[in-house]
Write a protein that holds these residues in place. Structure first.
Motif, PDB file in Angstrom:
ATOM      1  N   THR A  97      33.495  49.987  25.993  1.00 39.56           N
ATOM      2  CA  THR A  97      33.109  48.676  26.513  1.00 39.56           C
ATOM      3  C   THR A  97      33.989  47.600  25.895  1.00 39.56           C
ATOM      4  O   THR A  97      34.152  47.558  24.667  1.00 39.56           O
ATOM      5  N   LEU A  98      34.589  46.756  26.752  1.00 38.36           N
ATOM      6  CA  LEU A  98      35.483  45.687  26.306  1.00 38.36           C
ATOM      7  C   LEU A  98      35.064  44.371  26.943  1.00 38.36           C
ATOM      8  O   LEU A  98      34.432  44.348  27.999  1.00 38.36           O
ATOM      9  N   THR A  99      35.453  43.277  26.302  1.00 39.34           N
ATOM     10  CA  THR A  99      35.326  41.954  26.900  1.00 39.34           C
ATOM     11  C   THR A  99      36.719  41.459  27.221  1.00 39.34           C
ATOM     12  O   THR A  99      37.558  41.291  26.327  1.00 39.34           O
ATOM     13  N   LEU A 100      36.976  41.262  28.511  1.00 38.34           N
ATOM     14  CA  LEU A 100      38.294  40.829  28.979  1.00 38.34           C
ATOM     15  C   LEU A 100      38.195  39.421  29.549  1.00 38.34           C
ATOM     16  O   LEU A 100      37.143  38.999  30.014  1.00 38.34           O
ATOM     17  N   ARG A 101      39.314  38.713  29.516  1.00 41.61           N
ATOM     18  CA  ARG A 101      39.342  37.333  30.002  1.00 41.61           C
ATOM     19  C   ARG A 101      40.339  37.206  31.142  1.00 41.61           C
ATOM     20  O   ARG A 101      41.457  37.712  31.075  1.00 41.61           O
ATOM     21  N   PHE A 102      39.902  36.497  32.197  1.00 42.17           N
ATOM     22  CA  PHE A 102      40.741  36.274  33.371  1.00 42.17           C
ATOM     23  C   PHE A 102      40.745  34.789  33.702  1.00 42.17           C
ATOM     24  O   PHE A 102      39.939  34.014  33.170  1.00 42.17           O
ATOM     25  N   GLU A 103      41.650  34.398  34.603  1.00 37.65           N
ATOM     26  CA  GLU A 103      41.760  32.985  34.959  1.00 37.65           C
ATOM     27  C   GLU A 103      40.578  32.516  35.791  1.00 37.65           C
ATOM     28  O   GLU A 103      40.171  31.366  35.701  1.00 37.65           O
ATOM     29  N   SER A 104      40.038  33.389  36.639  1.00 36.57           N
ATOM     30  CA  SER A 104      38.975  32.973  37.552  1.00 36.57           C
ATOM     31  C   SER A 104      38.222  34.193  38.049  1.00 36.57           C
ATOM     32  O   SER A 104      38.597  35.344  37.782  1.00 36.57           O
ATOM     33  N   LYS A 105      37.148  33.939  38.838  1.00 29.83           N
ATOM     34  CA  LYS A 105      36.406  35.040  39.449  1.00 29.83           C
ATOM     35  C   LYS A 105      37.290  35.795  40.434  1.00 29.83           C
ATOM     36  O   LYS A 105      37.205  37.026  40.552  1.00 29.83           O
ATOM     37  N   GLU A 106      38.132  35.043  41.164  1.00 30.35           N
ATOM     38  CA  GLU A 106      38.989  35.659  42.167  1.00 30.35           C
ATOM     39  C   GLU A 106      39.973  36.643  41.545  1.00 30.35           C
ATOM     40  O   GLU A 106      40.165  37.752  42.048  1.00 30.35           O
ATOM     41  N   THR A 107      40.629  36.219  40.462  1.00 29.83           N
ATOM     42  CA  THR A 107      41.589  37.122  39.819  1.00 29.83           C
ATOM     43  C   THR A 107      40.878  38.307  39.185  1.00 29.83           C
ATOM     44  O   THR A 107      41.411  39.415  39.156  1.00 29.83           O
ATOM     45  N   THR A 108      39.663  38.097  38.692  1.00 32.55           N
ATOM     46  CA  THR A 108      38.877  39.193  38.126  1.00 32.55           C
ATOM     47  C   THR A 108      38.569  40.231  39.189  1.00 32.55           C
ATOM     48  O   THR A 108      38.742  41.440  38.980  1.00 32.55           O
ATOM     49  N   CYS A 109      38.134  39.761  40.343  1.00 29.79           N
ATOM     50  CA  CYS A 109      37.786  40.660  41.444  1.00 29.79           C
ATOM     51  C   CYS A 109      38.998  41.476  41.886  1.00 29.79           C
ATOM     52  O   CYS A 109      38.915  42.691  42.081  1.00 29.79           O
ATOM     53  N   SER A 110      40.134  40.820  42.040  1.00 34.37           N
ATOM     54  CA  SER A 110      41.359  41.510  42.451  1.00 34.37           C
ATOM     55  C   SER A 110      41.764  42.567  41.432  1.00 34.37           C
ATOM     56  O   SER A 110      42.192  43.672  41.791  1.00 34.37           O
ATOM     57  N   PHE A 111      41.619  42.230  40.173  1.00 37.99           N
ATOM     58  CA  PHE A 111      41.995  43.160  39.107  1.00 37.99           C
ATOM     59  C   PHE A 111      41.111  44.405  39.139  1.00 37.99           C
ATOM     60  O   PHE A 111      41.610  45.542  39.085  1.00 37.99           O
ATOM     61  N   ILE A 112      39.808  44.211  39.222  1.00 35.49           N
ATOM     62  CA  ILE A 112      38.875  45.335  39.186  1.00 35.49           C
ATOM     63  C   ILE A 112      39.078  46.265  40.380  1.00 35.49           C
ATOM     64  O   ILE A 112      39.132  47.493  40.246  1.00 35.49           O
ATOM     65  N   LEU A 113      39.210  45.694  41.567  1.00 40.23           N
ATOM     66  CA  LEU A 113      39.373  46.507  42.769  1.00 40.23           C
ATOM     67  C   LEU A 113      40.713  47.242  42.785  1.00 40.23           C
ATOM     68  O   LEU A 113      40.880  48.221  43.515  1.00 40.23           O
ATOM     69  N   GLY A 114      41.661  46.768  41.990  1.00 44.93           N
ATOM     70  CA  GLY A 114      42.976  47.407  41.957  1.00 44.93           C
ATOM     71  C   GLY A 114      43.014  48.666  41.130  1.00 44.93           C
ATOM     72  O   GLY A 114      44.014  49.391  41.148  1.00 44.93           O
TER      73      GLY A 114
END
Length: 336
Positions: A275-292
């Motif tokens: 389990t990690l805590t990661l930081r992204f610029e926004s919800k949109e970039t987070t969503c794109s990252f996870i789905l990738g």
């Protein structure tokens, strides 16, 4: 052109003492016949240079000979002192200016220091390009280099993030390369600005020059600006569960700082997930990252399934956002 070639032959032989005609021809991009003519010209000018045929032969200098002809021209000096800031030369010429400069410097050094430097160059190489990221296209970099060098105004046609192309009259004060991406630091209407070169659509270098601010320090300005820029970006924290198969890949994509987070997370659960805590610029970039990061996993011999490499645990609204994105993808590709 020939004068530069003759100097290059002399400097190269002074650093290595013995080089084959084939090596010289390849290095100088000429024929071996041209190399032999150049050697004859140097010999006629009083340089103790000679050639030997057969195995172990080549072009040589008499032992003990040393020339002080090591002056650097302006292009070579720029390329050596400011890496990446070669003048506006045709493709590949900037690297040649740097190589010529290094050759002259090596030729001027005592033999012991020269061998030490060559020893290091054979064993160390610095590649600033990040993994999996193509180099940004910057066709106007040579023009902007010259404008910066000569304090000349430029007219930029710049593609803003909003997709609008705007025209700006800029005083180009400096160029910065960060992780392989070039930025122009300039002044527009007395306001300091930073322009990403990959967004520049056209450049016009004007004849008019500007007065450079006496108190401007490029390194200091960039350090302050980049720190403020990084802090100003809204960051979005998510707690994720990472599959063990994906752990070696994560630092190559998100940077080496993630490796420390992985170490601090410990050995993981019974299946190796951590389990990690990661930081992204926004919800949109987070969503794109996870789905990738969906990968193929073999269930039984001959059969497999697609499973997530990263699963969001928190916050709940981010899980819902990923679910909505996934539904839209399914609807897009559903042929039933």
């Amino acid at each position: 052109m020939r004068a530069e070639r003759l100097i290059s032959i002399l400097m190269l032989l002074q650093t290595r003492r013995h080089v084959t005609a084939g090596e010289l021809a390849e290095r100088l991009e000429v024929s071996e016949r041209t190399v032999y003519r150049d050697v004859e010209a140097l010999s006629a000018a009083g340089i103790p240079i000679y050639t030997e045929r057969g195995p172990g032969g080549g072009c040589k200098l008499t032992d003990g000979y040393r020339s002080n002809l090591t002056g650097l021209n302006e292009n070579e000096l720029r390329s050596l002192l400011v890496p990446g800031f070669s003048p506006a030369l045709p493709e590949g010429k900037g690297e040649k200016a740097r190589d010529a400069a290094l050759l002259k410097v090596l030729a001027a050094l005592p033999a012991v220091q020269r061998r030490s430097i060559e020893h290091a160059r054979e064993r160390l190489f610095f590649d600033p390009r990040p993994w999996f990221v193509g180099e940004a296209i910057t066709p106007f970099l040579p023009l902007l280099r010259e404008a910066v060098w000569h304090d000349r105004y430029v007219r930029l046609f710049y593609h803003k993030p909003s997709a609008e192309v705007v025209e700006r009259l800029v005083e180009p004060l400096g160029l910065v390369s960060k992780a392989g991406i070039w930025y122009l630091v300039g002044r527009n209407k007395q306001q300091m600005r930073v322009y990403r070169l990959s967004r520049v659509r056209d450049v016009e270098v004007l004849e008019e020059t500007f007065e450079r601010p006496l108190d401007f320090d490029l390194e200091r300005y960039w350090t302050e600006w980049s720190t403020n820029f990084q802090e100003s970006i809204a960051t979005y924290s998510v707690t994720v569960r990472v599959a063990p198969e994906f752990l070696p890949i994560l630092p190559m994509i998100m940077g080496e700082s993630v490796r420390q987070l992985i170490r601090e997370a410990g050995p993981g659960d019974e299946k190796g997930h951590i389990t990690l805590t990661l930081r992204f610029e926004s919800k949109e970039t987070t969503c794109s990252f996870i789905l990738g990061f969906i990968y193929r996993q073999e269930v039984t011999p001959g059969s497999s399934t697609f499973v997530p490499g990263i699963e969001i645990l928190d916050p709940p609204e981010m899980r819902q956002a990923v679910l909505e994105c996934a539904r839209k993808i399914v609807a897009l590709y559903n042929v039933e």
